[in-house]
Motif scaffolding. Structure first.
Motif: not given
Length: 407
Positions: A1-14
């Protein structure tokens, strides 16, 4: 599998609310302050975007869609989790790119493209493409404050796409444009996709999401609740926004991997549904121009004021080609009692192009399931249409013409 252009892990915004404005300044300097009130608009968002992927983000107003895009674009920082981005991003957020109302379209072009990292010679080299695509004429040298929202969107889109990005982010921008410019913009997006650009699109336009995106993500209450093919995700979203007290939503995976969504109060239920050919035999493959019958048996679970059957024929992307119901045809069943059944036989010619189609079914009290949704069943039936004896043609509708030629 190729490397992702974008990776989000456990993202939150307060977003934090301070009792006193000086507390915000004190916090910057590390001084002790009362704990501020926190309101989390996004929590634990994780997904990846691979090269060439097109992802649609759906959700109700306030679900966190725009906030998520701002974090991906680097306009605001996440309060939790990580975002790893590779490549160049072009983002059109909230109908603009930080344009100044007092600057002209030309001046804003140089300013916005400069903020994207391009130097003056690169911008000058792309200027003809920008002005030609935006089609603003003499307004290009007028202040942005004289522009309509549609004109601002034209310029924002032209600037953002003058240089092909690795990831293009579009947040509802195309909704304000005229039909001509929408088609023009869609065509540019498709050309970029063919060259490997990944797309992240937020739109309330179901057709745009289904036609442009290979995948969809559904946000609800700041959480990621669905991630899959656009048809199944948008089916679930439609059930979610129509859900009222007493209604339930269930899903089931079909043999082909698609997900069927069933919603409603279950005060009336669909007991069986079949597509029959002209001989009354079940048919999952039909020829163009033949006549078929959709036979649906429904049962009232309790006494109801009225009962209406609706159906919609959709293509493989989930776009509706035709739909109606027995309220529109003046065939409402009045006051059915608990246990009453009804069999609906809907006969029609198959005037569709070759391809795979599905039928959605709905039981309601009137013209709209938004009033009283007893049962809504997506992907209730699926069938294939083949061309056995018609002249070749292109498209999803069979509309045989009469052509005359004079010489």
């Amino acid at each position: 599998m190729s490397a992702p252009l974008l990776q989000l892990d456990g993202v939150g915004k307060a977003f934090r609310r301070y009792a006193r404005e000086r507390h915000r300044l004190m916090r910057w300097f590390g001084l002790p302050i009362p704990t501020p009130e926190e309101r989390w608009v996004l929590s634990d968002i994780s997904f990846r975007v691979d090269p060439g992927e097109a992802i649609g983000i759906a959700g109700r107003n306030g679900a966190g869609k725009s906030t998520l895009l701002k974090m991906i674009a680097g306009i605001t920082r996440p309060s939790a989790g990580s975002i790893v981005l590779s490549g160049r991003v072009a983002a059109i957020l909230e109908l603009g790119m930080g344009f100044s109302g007092e600057l002209t379209g030309r001046q804003n072009t140089f300013h916005a493209a400069g903020m994207m990292g391009f130097n003056q010679s690169e911008i000058e080299g792309a200027l003809d493409d920008i002005t030609g695509f935006a089609e603003l004429g003499a307004f290009f040298d007028q202040p942005i404050r004289t522009y309509s929202s549609g004109m601002q969107m034209r310029l924002a889109f032209a600037v953002a796409t003058a240089f092909r990005p690795d990831i293009l982010i579009v947040d509802e921008a195309l909704a304000v444009g005229d039909a001509y410019f929408q088609h023009k913009s869609m065509e540019r997006i498709r050309r970029f996709q063919a060259k490997g650009t990944s797309l992240i699109l937020v739109s309330h336009d179901k057709v745009a999401l289904q036609s442009l995106c290979t995948r969809a993500i559904l946000l609800d209450g700041g959480h990621l609740v669905r991630d899959g093919n656009p048809e199944s995700v948008l089916d679930y979203y439609n059930a979610l926004i129509a859900q009222k007290k007493g209604e339930t939503i269930t899903t089931e995976e079909l043999e082909d991997g698609r997900v069927r969504t069933i919603s409603g109060t279950r005060q009336a239920v669909i007991e069986s549904a079949v597509l029959e050919d002209a001989d009354g035999k079940p048919a999952d493959t039909v020829a163009i121009g033949t006549t078929v019958s959709l036979v649906v048996k429904a049962r009232a679970v309790e006494a109801l004021p009225s009962l209406v059957l609706g159906y919609a024929i959709k293509d493989r992307l989930g776009q509706t080609f035709f739909g109606t119901n027995t309220a529109f045809t003046a065939q409402v069943i009045e006051a059915p009692q608990a246990g009453d059944t009804a069999t609906f036989r809907i006969t029609f010619p198959v005037m569709l192009g070759p391809g795979t189609y599905s039928i959605a079914l709905a039981l309601s009290a009137g013209e709209s399931h938004l009033d009283a949704n007893y049962e809504w069943r997506d992907l209730a039936l699926m069938f294939d249409v083949v061309n056995l004896d018609k002249p070749p043609f292109d498209g999803k509708m069979f509309m045989p013409p009469v052509i005359t030629v004079e010489r």
